[in-house]
Design an enzyme around this catalytic site. Structure first.
Site, PDB file in Angstrom:
ATOM      1  N   ALA A 266       0.921  -1.310  -0.133  1.00 13.38           N
ATOM      2  CA  ALA A 266       0.375   0.139   0.089  1.00 13.38           C
ATOM      3  C   ALA A 266       0.863   1.142   0.079  1.00 13.38           C
ATOM      4  O   ALA A 266       1.745   1.263   0.347  1.00 13.38           O
ATOM      5  CB  ALA A 266      -0.901  -0.176   1.100  1.00 13.38           C
ATOM      6  N   MET A 267      -0.108   2.083  -0.286  1.00 13.66           N
ATOM      7  CA  MET A 267       1.284   4.177  -0.483  1.00 13.66           C
ATOM      8  C   MET A 267       0.034   4.623   0.270  1.00 13.66           C
ATOM      9  O   MET A 267      -1.136   5.052  -0.130  1.00 13.66           O
ATOM     10  CB  MET A 267       1.314   4.292  -1.816  1.00 13.66           C
ATOM     11  CG  MET A 267       1.713   5.046  -1.925  1.00 13.66           C
ATOM     12  SD  MET A 267       3.831   4.926  -1.668  1.00 13.66           S
ATOM     13  CE  MET A 267       3.960   6.825  -1.932  1.00 13.66           C
ATOM     14  N   GLU A 268       0.940   5.323   1.054  1.00 13.50           N
ATOM     15  CA  GLU A 268       0.146   6.876   1.781  1.00 13.50           C
ATOM     16  C   GLU A 268       0.694   8.038   1.342  1.00 13.50           C
ATOM     17  O   GLU A 268       0.134   9.144   1.916  1.00 13.50           O
ATOM     18  CB  GLU A 268       1.172   6.967   2.852  1.00 13.50           C
ATOM     19  CG  GLU A 268       2.643   7.664   2.324  1.00 13.50           C
ATOM     20  CD  GLU A 268       4.068   6.523   2.583  1.00 13.50           C
ATOM     21  OE1 GLU A 268       3.921   5.190   2.127  1.00 13.50           O
ATOM     22  OE2 GLU A 268       5.286   6.534   2.080  1.00 13.50           O
ATOM     23  N   GLU A 302      -0.085   2.878   6.977  1.00 14.52           N
ATOM     24  CA  GLU A 302      -0.267   3.705   5.891  1.00 14.52           C
ATOM     25  C   GLU A 302      -1.175   5.411   6.077  1.00 14.52           C
ATOM     26  O   GLU A 302      -0.894   6.821   6.083  1.00 14.52           O
ATOM     27  CB  GLU A 302      -0.459   3.605   4.748  1.00 14.52           C
ATOM     28  CG  GLU A 302      -0.321   2.171   4.014  1.00 14.52           C
ATOM     29  CD  GLU A 302       1.168   2.222   2.616  1.00 14.52           C
ATOM     30  OE1 GLU A 302       1.571   3.259   3.498  1.00 14.52           O
ATOM     31  OE2 GLU A 302       1.417   1.389   3.657  1.00 14.52           O
ATOM     32  N   GLU A 324       9.992   5.221   7.292  1.00 12.15           N
ATOM     33  CA  GLU A 324       9.630   3.830   7.197  1.00 12.15           C
ATOM     34  C   GLU A 324       9.806   3.250   8.718  1.00 12.15           C
ATOM     35  O   GLU A 324       8.697   1.897   8.822  1.00 12.15           O
ATOM     36  CB  GLU A 324      10.078   2.393   5.967  1.00 12.15           C
ATOM     37  CG  GLU A 324       9.451   3.317   5.042  1.00 12.15           C
ATOM     38  CD  GLU A 324       8.258   3.304   4.576  1.00 12.15           C
ATOM     39  OE1 GLU A 324       7.068   2.591   5.460  1.00 12.15           O
ATOM     40  OE2 GLU A 324       7.542   4.034   3.628  1.00 12.15           O
TER      41      GLU A 324
END
Ligand code: BES
Ligand code: ZN
Length: 880
Positions: A266-268, A302, A324
Site C-alpha cells: 500500500a502507499m501513503e 499508511e 518507514e
C-alpha cells in the site's frame, strides 16, 4: 525500454536542490493509449545553491512543448533528463510550462500512471513521478498541487486526486472534469490520481478537537461488501494516533482506493492512499484471520505516515527508515494496543520478531546487507528492505526502551515542533527523541547509539553465567561483536539494551532489570541469592541481536514452563527445538525427539491458563529459514527432511493431545477476527495438520476425512483454508478433490485464487513433485505473471518460501528461477528484482546446490539489458 546504466548514488554526495518548485498545476487528459499532461510550475532558484542549469527528471515521456514565462525556450534532453540552461537570471520565481504525453496502458512496471482493470492509478514513490511529467523528483522539493482531471464520464465516473475537490462538471464529447487542491505542501512522491468505475463506503468521524472528517474506501463495484473491516481499521487508526501521540487527522477528506495490480502492499499518498486489494478487501468467507490482522496493520501503517512521512518527510532516500522504520514501529504498537491483553500483545511481538529473524537477519548476513541508513545504492527500489523497515523499527523501539513510553511520546512531540513541514534526516529524529529526554541513557549515549544507523550486520551478544555459591552471587558476563558486512570490515560496539530476569530453580522470579551494554564486554552481578538461578536474557527481544548462551535443556525447560516474560518463554521452546534440529542435521542420522521435549510441548498444549494463540506459536517448529541461519553450510533438503521428521514425531507422540486440542478449540463462535477467537482457530488448525500428518503414517482415514468435512462445511475462510492446508501438507489423496472444489467455489475471487496457487507452490516436496506442479500451474488459465499478486502467489511461494522444494540437487529450481527473473524483468523490474533475491544466500549452500545456484545467477547477470534493479542484486550476489 531500458533506462541507461545508471551510476551508484552516494549519501555523502547530497546537495540541496538548485531550484525550488513552489506550486504545480497539473491538467490530465486521461486516455489509456495516450494521456496528455500539462504541467505548469512556479520555479525559483535556490539562493543557497550555486547557479546551475535546471535538470528535470523524466522517464518514458514524450515531450511536446516547453515554455518559460509563456515563451518558447531552448532545452536539451540528456539521458532522459530535461536540461534548461537559459532561464531568467535572479531569484524571482518564473513560470515553467511543460506539455508531455505518456502511455498508461503500456505501463507494465506499475510505476507512474498505469491502467488496472480499466481504471487509472498512480504509484510515485520512490521515483515514479518522473514517469508522469518532468520534475525535480526528489523528496526535499515540496510544492502545493492543483490537479485537474479530464476523462470520459462513462468509463471514468470517479476522478480523484490529493486534497479537496474544488470544482467538477461536464465537458463536451461525453467527457467530464474534477479539480483538486491539496492544502498541504508535499514532495512529488506523495502525488496520486485515480480515475475509474469505483464505488465507496463512507464514514464521517469527529476528532477530539471537534473537527469533522470524511473517510472513504473506494473499490470496484462488486467489492463493497468487503470494505467494512478496512473502514473499521481506518477509524481505529485515526483514534489511536490522537490518543497515543496527540496526532490528529489534518484533512477534511481521507480516501483509500484498492487496486488489484500493485507492486507493494500500500502507499501513503497524501489524503489518497492507494492499496493492494489484498490489504483492503475482507469478508469472513474470503479472508483469513491473518488477512484481517494484516489489513488492520497496513491501514494503520499508511494512515500513520500522514504524520511520520508526509508532514515530516525524508531529505533524501538514504533516510528512508526515518519514515518507514518509525511507521512500522508505530503500526506494531497500534496492533499491540488494539490486541489489549498482555498475552495478546506478546503474541504480536513474537510474530514481529519471527519476521525479523527469518527475513532481516539473513539479509544482514548476505550480499545485500546494508545499514538502516545506507551509504549508497544503484536502484532505490532495492532498498525497501526488511533492514530499513523491520530493523529500523527495532532501532526506534530501542529508543523507546531507553527513554520510556512517555519519554518517547515527548520525543515525538518535540520532533514535530522542530520539523513539521520539513524534509529531514535520521539524525534529526534521534536528536529530538534524545533532547526531549535529557536525563536518559539515550541522551547520554546518542553518538554511540546512532551506530545502529550506520553499521550493518547483526550483532552477537555472548552471555555466560557464573554462580558463586559461597556469596550467593550470580554474575552474567556479556560481550558483543558484529561480523563484517560488504564494505564494513570492522565494527564499533553498539548500545544494546538487555532486559533480563533471574528465575529460581522452582521457576519463581527472583530479580529483573535492564542492562545497557555499551562496551565490548561487561558483567552484571546479582547478590543475595539462595541457589543458582536461570537467566532470562533479552526479554521481549529488547535488541535486534543474536543472543548466545549455552543453556542446558534443564534451564530451557524451566524457562518454557515458568518465565514471566512470554517472549522468552516462547524462545525457550524454540531453542529446544532448534538444538534438536541442529543435532540431527549435523549428526546425519534419524531424528528422535526425546521424552522431556515431548512432555514439555504437551504441558504447553494442555496448559489450563495459556492463550490458544500463544500455544500455537510455541508448538510451531522454527521455520526452515531460521534453522538454516544457524548453520554455516546448508543443505536445504536436509533441513526440510529433519523439520518434517520432527513434525511427524510431534504429531504421533501428541496424538491424543492434538485430538483434544482440535475438539476443544474448533468452535470459536460467530466469526469475529479478534485475537482470542483467531488464536483458537489457529490452534485448531495446527492440531488438524498434525492429526493428518500422523494419520498419513498409519493410513488412518478418520482425521483426513474430518479435515475434508471441515473443509466443506467451514463457515469462514480461516477454518476452510486450514483444513485444506492440512490435507495438502500431509499429502493425503483427498487434497486433490479439495483443491478442485476450492477452485470451483472461488473462481471469481482473485485474492482467494492467490491462496490456491500459493498453497500448491509452497507444499512440502515429495520426491521432487513441486517444481513440475508449479510449471503446470504456470499454464493454468488463471495464472498471469503480469499481475504481481499472482506472480508472488505462484513463483515467489515456490522460489522464496519453499526451500526444500526449490533447492533441488539437479538445479532445476534455479533454472526455473532464472527464467522467471528474466521474464519478469522485461515486464516489471521491481517484482523481478525481489524474486532475484531468492538466491541471496547461495554461498551458504552445500554442493551441488551451491554451484548450481552460482551458475543460475551468472546466467542472469550475463544477460545484456538487465534493469538496474536486477543488475544490482545479481552483481552483489556474485561479488567476492
Ligand atoms: N511507502 C510504502 C510503499 C512503497 C514502498 C512505495 C516501496 C514504493 C516503494 C508504504 O508505506 C509501505 O511501507 N508499505 C508496505 C506495507 C507496510 C505495512 C509495511 C508495503 O507496501 O509492503
Ligand atoms: Zn511505509
Amino acid at each position: 525500454m531500458r533506462e541507461g546504466q545508471n551510476a551508484v548514488i552516494y549519501r555523502a554526495d547530497y546537495q540541496p536542490p538548485p531550484y525550488w518548485i513552489d506550486t504545480v498545476e497539473l491538467v490530465f487528459d486521461l486516455d489509456p493509449a495516450k494521456t496528455r499532461v500539462l504541467n505548469r510550475m512556479r520555479v525559483r532558484r535556490n539562493p543557497e545553491a550555486a547557479a546551475q542549469a535546471l535538470k528535470l527528471d523524466g522517464e518514458d515521456l514524450n515531450l511536446a512543448r516547453v515554455l518559460v514565462n509563456g515563451q518558447g525556450t531552448s532545452f536539451k534532453l540528456d539521458d532522459g533528463r530535461l536540461v534548461l540552461e537559459n532561464l531568467p537570471e535572479g531569484n524571482e520565481p518564473f513560470e515553467l510550462e511543460i506539455f508531455t504525453t505518456c502511455a498508461p496502458a503500456k505501463n507494465t512496471q506499475l510505476m507512474g500512471l498505469y491502467v488496472s482493470n480499466g481504471s487509472f492509478f498512480t504509484q510515485c514513490e520512490a521515483e515514479g513521478f518522473r514517469r508522469i511529467t518532468y520534475f525535480l523528483d526528489r523528496p526535499d522539493v515540496m510544492a502545493s498541487y492543483t490537479v485537474t482531471l479530464r476523462a470520459d464520464k462513462r468509463l471514468y465516473p470517479v476522478l480523484l486526486s490529493n486534497g479537496n475537490r474544488v470544482a467538477s462538471g461536464d465537458l463536451d464529447d461525453g467527457r467530464h472534469y474534477a479539480r483538486w487542491v491539496d492544502p498541504h505542501r508535499k514532495p512529488c512522491y506523495l502525488f496520486a490520481l485515480v480515475a475509474g468505475q469505483l464505488v465507496c463506503r463512507e464514514q464521517k468521524v469527529r476528532s477530539r478537537g471537534g473537527k469533522e472528517h470524511l473517510l472513504q474506501v473506494y473499490v470496484r463495484p462488486g467489492d463493497l461488501d468487503k470494505t467494512e473491516h478496512a473502514m473499521n481499521s481506518l477509524m481505529a487508526s485515526v483514534a489511536w494516533d490522537e490518543a497515543r501521540f496527540g496526532l490528529a487527522l489534518d484533512l477534511e477528506r481521507f480516501m483509500i482506493v484498492a487496486t488489484s495490480d500493485f507492486n507493494m502492499g500500500a502507499m501513503e499518498n497524501k489524503g489518497l492512499n492507494i492499496f493492494n486489494t489484498k490489504y483492503v478487501l475482507a469478508s469472513q468467507a474470503t479472508a483469513t484471520d491473518t488477512d484481517f490482522a494484516n489489513i488492520e496493520s497496513v491501514v494503520g501503517h499508511e494512515y500513520f505516515h500522514n504524520w511520520t512521512g508526509n508532514r515530516i518527510t525524508c531529505r533524501d532516500w538514504f533516510q528512508l527508515s526515518l519514515k518507514e522504520g518509525l511507521t512500522v514501529f508505530r503500526d506494531q504498537e497500534f496492533s499491540q494496543d488494539l490486541a489489549g491483553e498482555a498475552s495478546a500483545r506478546a503474541v504480536k511481538r513474537i510474530e514481529d520478531v519471527r519476521v525479523l529473524r527469518t527475513a532481516q537477519f539473513p539479509e544482514d548476513a548476505g550480499p545485500m546487507a546494508h545499514p538502516v541508513r545506507p551509504d549508497q545504492y544503484l536502484e532505490i527500489n532495492n532498498f525497501y528492505t526488511v533492514t530499513i523497515y523491520e530493523k529500523g523499527a527495532e532501532v526506534v523501539r530501542m529508543m523507546q526502551t531507553l527513554v520510556g513510553r512517555e519519554g518517547f511520546a515527548r520525543g515525538l512531540k518535540l520532533y514535530f515542533e522542530r520539523h513539521d513541514g520539513q524534509a529531514v534526516t535520521c539524525d534529526e529524529f534521534a536528536q529530538a527523541i534524545a533532547d526531549a529526554n535529557p536525563q536518559s541513557r539515550l541522551h547520554e549515549l546518542l553518538p554511540q547509539f546512532k551506530r545502529w544507523y550506520s553499521q550493518a550486520g547483526t550483532p552477537r551478544v555472548k552471555a555466560t553465567g557464573q554462580w558463586d555459591a559461597g556469596t550467593g552471587t550470580y554474575r552474567l558476563a556479556l560481550s558483543q561483536s558484529c561480523p563484517p558486512t560488504p564494505g564494513q570490515a570492522d565494527k564499533q560496539p553498539f548500545v544494546i539494551p538487555v532486559a533480563w530476569g533471574l528465575l529460581g530453580p522452582d521457576g519463581r522470579e527472583l530479580a529483573h532489570g535492564l542492562h545497557v551494554l555499551t562496551q565490548p564486554g561487561e558483567t552484571l552481578a546479582v547478590e543475595g541469592l539462595a541457589a543458582e538461578p536461570v537467566p532470562s536474557i533479552l526479554r521481549g527481544f529488547s535488541a535486534p541481536v543474536i543472543l548466545e548462551f549455552d543453556y542446558t535443556d534443564a534451564q530451557l525447560l524451566v524457562l518454557l514452563a515458568h518465565d514471566t516474560d512470554p517472549f522468552n518463554r516462547w524462545e525457550a521452546g524454540q531453542r529446544l527445538a532448534v538444538n534438536r534440529a541442529l543435532a540431527a542435521i549435523r549428526g546425519g542420522g534419524a531424528v528422535h525427539l526425546d521424552v522431556p521435549f515431548i512432555d514439555a510441548m504437551r504441558s504447553i498444549l494442555r496448559h489450563p491458563a495459556l492463550d490458544a494463540a500463544f500455544k500455537e506459536l510455541v508448538l510451531t517448529l522454527p521455520a526452515e529459514a531460521y534453522i538454516a541461519e544457524q548453520l554455516d553450510v546448508v543443505d536445504p533438503q536436509r533441513v526440510h527432511a529433519v523439520r518434517e521428521a520432527m513434525r511427524e514425531q510431534l504429531a504421533s507422540a501428541l496424538l491424543h493431545d492434538w485430538a483434544w486440542a482440535f475438539e476443544a478449540h474448533k468452535d470459536s463462535g460467530a466469526y469475529r477476527p479478534d485475537p482470542v477467537s483467531a488464536g483458537r482457530r489457529a490452534l485448531a488448525g495446527l492440531a488438524l495438520t498434525h492429526l493428518c500428518i500422523a494419520a498419513r503414517k498409519t493410513n488412518d482415514p478418520v482425521w483426513p476425512g474430518k479435515a475434508y468435512q471441515r473443509f466443506k462445511d467451514a463457515s469462514n475462510m480461516t477454518d476452510r483454508f486450514n483444513a485444506l492446508s492440512a490435507l495438502v501438507v500431509s499429502g493425503h489423496e483427498l487434497a486433490r478433490p479439495a483443491l478442485e472444489r476450492f477452485h470451483a467455489i472461488f473462481r471469481d475471487e482473485p485474492l482467494v485464487l492467490d491462496k490456491w496457487f500459493a498453497l500448491q507452490a509452497g507444499a512440502p516436496d515429495r520426491g521432487g513433485n513441486i517444481l513440475p506442479a508449479v510449471r503446470q500451474l504456470m499454464q493454468h488459465p488463471d495464472f498471469n505473471i503480469r499481475n504481481p499478486n499472482r506472480a508472488r502467489s505462484l513463483v515467489f511461494s515456490y522460489c522464496s518460501a519453499n526451500p526444500g522444494a526449490f533447492h533441488r540437487p539437479d538445479a532445476a529450481g534455479y533454472v526455473f528461477w532464472s527464467e522467471r527473473v528474466i521474464e519478469l524483468d522485461a515486464i516489471n523490474p521491481q517484482v523481478a528484482s525481489r524474486l532475484a533475491r531468492a538466491l541471496d544466500r547461495w554461498r551458504k549452500l552445500a554442493e551441488p546446490q551451491r554451484s548450481g545456484a552460482r551458475e543460475a545467477i551468472a546466467r542472469v547477470a550475463a544477460k545484456p539489458d538487465l534493469s538496474n534493479d536486477v543488475r544490482e542484486v545479481v552483481t552483489r550476489a556474485l561479488a567476492e
